[in-house]
Design an enzyme around this catalytic site. Structure first.
Site, mmCIF file in Angstrom:
data_model
loop_
_atom_site.group_PDB
_atom_site.id
_atom_site.type_symbol
_atom_site.label_atom_id
_atom_site.label_comp_id
_atom_site.label_asym_id
_atom_site.label_seq_id
_atom_site.Cartn_x
_atom_site.Cartn_y
_atom_site.Cartn_z
ATOM 1 N N HIS A 22 43.241 25.501 55.349
ATOM 2 C CA HIS A 22 44.213 26.468 54.841
ATOM 3 C C HIS A 22 43.538 27.580 54.051
ATOM 4 C CE1 HIS A 22 48.446 26.945 55.097
ATOM 5 N NE2 HIS A 22 48.809 26.516 53.906
ATOM 6 N N PHE A 69 49.525 29.896 44.938
ATOM 7 C CA PHE A 69 49.431 29.051 46.119
ATOM 8 C C PHE A 69 49.828 29.850 47.352
ATOM 9 C CE2 PHE A 69 49.211 25.810 42.908
ATOM 10 C CZ PHE A 69 48.346 24.889 43.477
ATOM 11 N N ASN A 71 51.931 29.674 49.756
ATOM 12 C CA ASN A 71 53.330 29.989 50.061
ATOM 13 C C ASN A 71 53.945 30.980 49.076
ATOM 14 O OD1 ASN A 71 52.899 28.121 52.049
ATOM 15 N ND2 ASN A 71 54.264 26.571 51.210
ATOM 16 N N ASP A 96 44.656 31.324 58.104
ATOM 17 C CA ASP A 96 44.481 30.256 59.089
ATOM 18 C C ASP A 96 45.613 30.320 60.115
ATOM 19 O OD1 ASP A 96 46.268 29.479 56.911
ATOM 20 O OD2 ASP A 96 46.333 27.509 57.868
ATOM 21 N N ASN A 117 53.933 30.264 56.360
ATOM 22 C CA ASN A 117 54.686 30.471 55.121
ATOM 23 C C ASN A 117 54.075 31.529 54.202
ATOM 24 O OD1 ASN A 117 56.718 28.657 55.778
ATOM 25 N ND2 ASN A 117 55.593 26.924 54.937
#
Length: 194
Positions: A22, A69, A71, A96, A117
């Site tokens: 990620h 983060f 998202n 990614d 997301n």
């Protein structure tokens, strides 16, 4: 002089995530920053930022890694665009991509979130999908492994051997987008190895 390019590498903050699939967007930015001799510094947009020229006389690149983060990437990206007074068409987001085989990159100009997301949050925060993505393939999870678990794992041993080349290729793509445009970069990188 042309406006600079804002290049944002998506990932999660913290050492425990640094080797995760990620976080490949942030890995690409680390590789590119090293290449252009730029150092990341804390920035008031809840990001770390490094600035440099793509080539000695090339376009200026503003490399940013949000401290949020994945998202929740939209807030920092919107703040960065406002701080540097840039339109979304000067934004390149590196992330990614599960739907692309590992060791492959694809360049997408404009569009929806495609199930990602981090991209979804950026579109929501900037109210547009009119920016460029450098999508770094991490492949599909094996067997019945959940996608969320797969992307939060580090790259496997065999993948780690190839990873530096993949990061360099993505950095090459970013530099080409900034210097020659999205279509030229797509033509080169989408046909490589075919």
């Amino acid at each position: 002089m042309a406006d600079p390019w804002l290049v944002v590498g998506l990932g999660n903050p913290g050492a425990q995530y640094s080797g995760n699939r990620h976080n490949v967007g942030q890995m690409v930015l680390a590789s590119l920053a090293h290449r252009i001799d730029a150092r990341f510094k804390t920035h008031k947009t809840n990001s770390v930022v490094a600035e440099g020229r793509s080539y000695p006389a090339g376009p200026r690149l503003i490399l940013a890694k949000p401290n949020s983060f994945m998202n929740l990437s939209g807030g920092p990206v919107a703040q960065l665009l406002a701080f540097y007074d840039l339109e979304p068409d000067r934004l390149i987001v590196v992330h990614d991509e599960l739907d692309i085989p590992f060791d492959t990159i694809r360049i997408k100009n404009r569009g929806g979130a495609g199930g990602h997301n981090g991209i979804r949050d950026i579109i929501a925060a900037t109210d547009t999908g009119d920016f460029t993505r450098v999508r770094v393939g991490v492949g599909r999870p094996p067997g019945r492994k959940a996608a969320a678990d797969f992307v939060l794992q580090d790259f496997a041993g065999a993948e780690r051997e190839v990873l530096p080349n993949l990061l360099d290729e993505a950095a090459d793509a970013i530099q080409m987008i900034a210097a020659e445009g999205v279509e030229a970069a797509q033509l080169k990188f989408h046909t490589a190895g075919e």
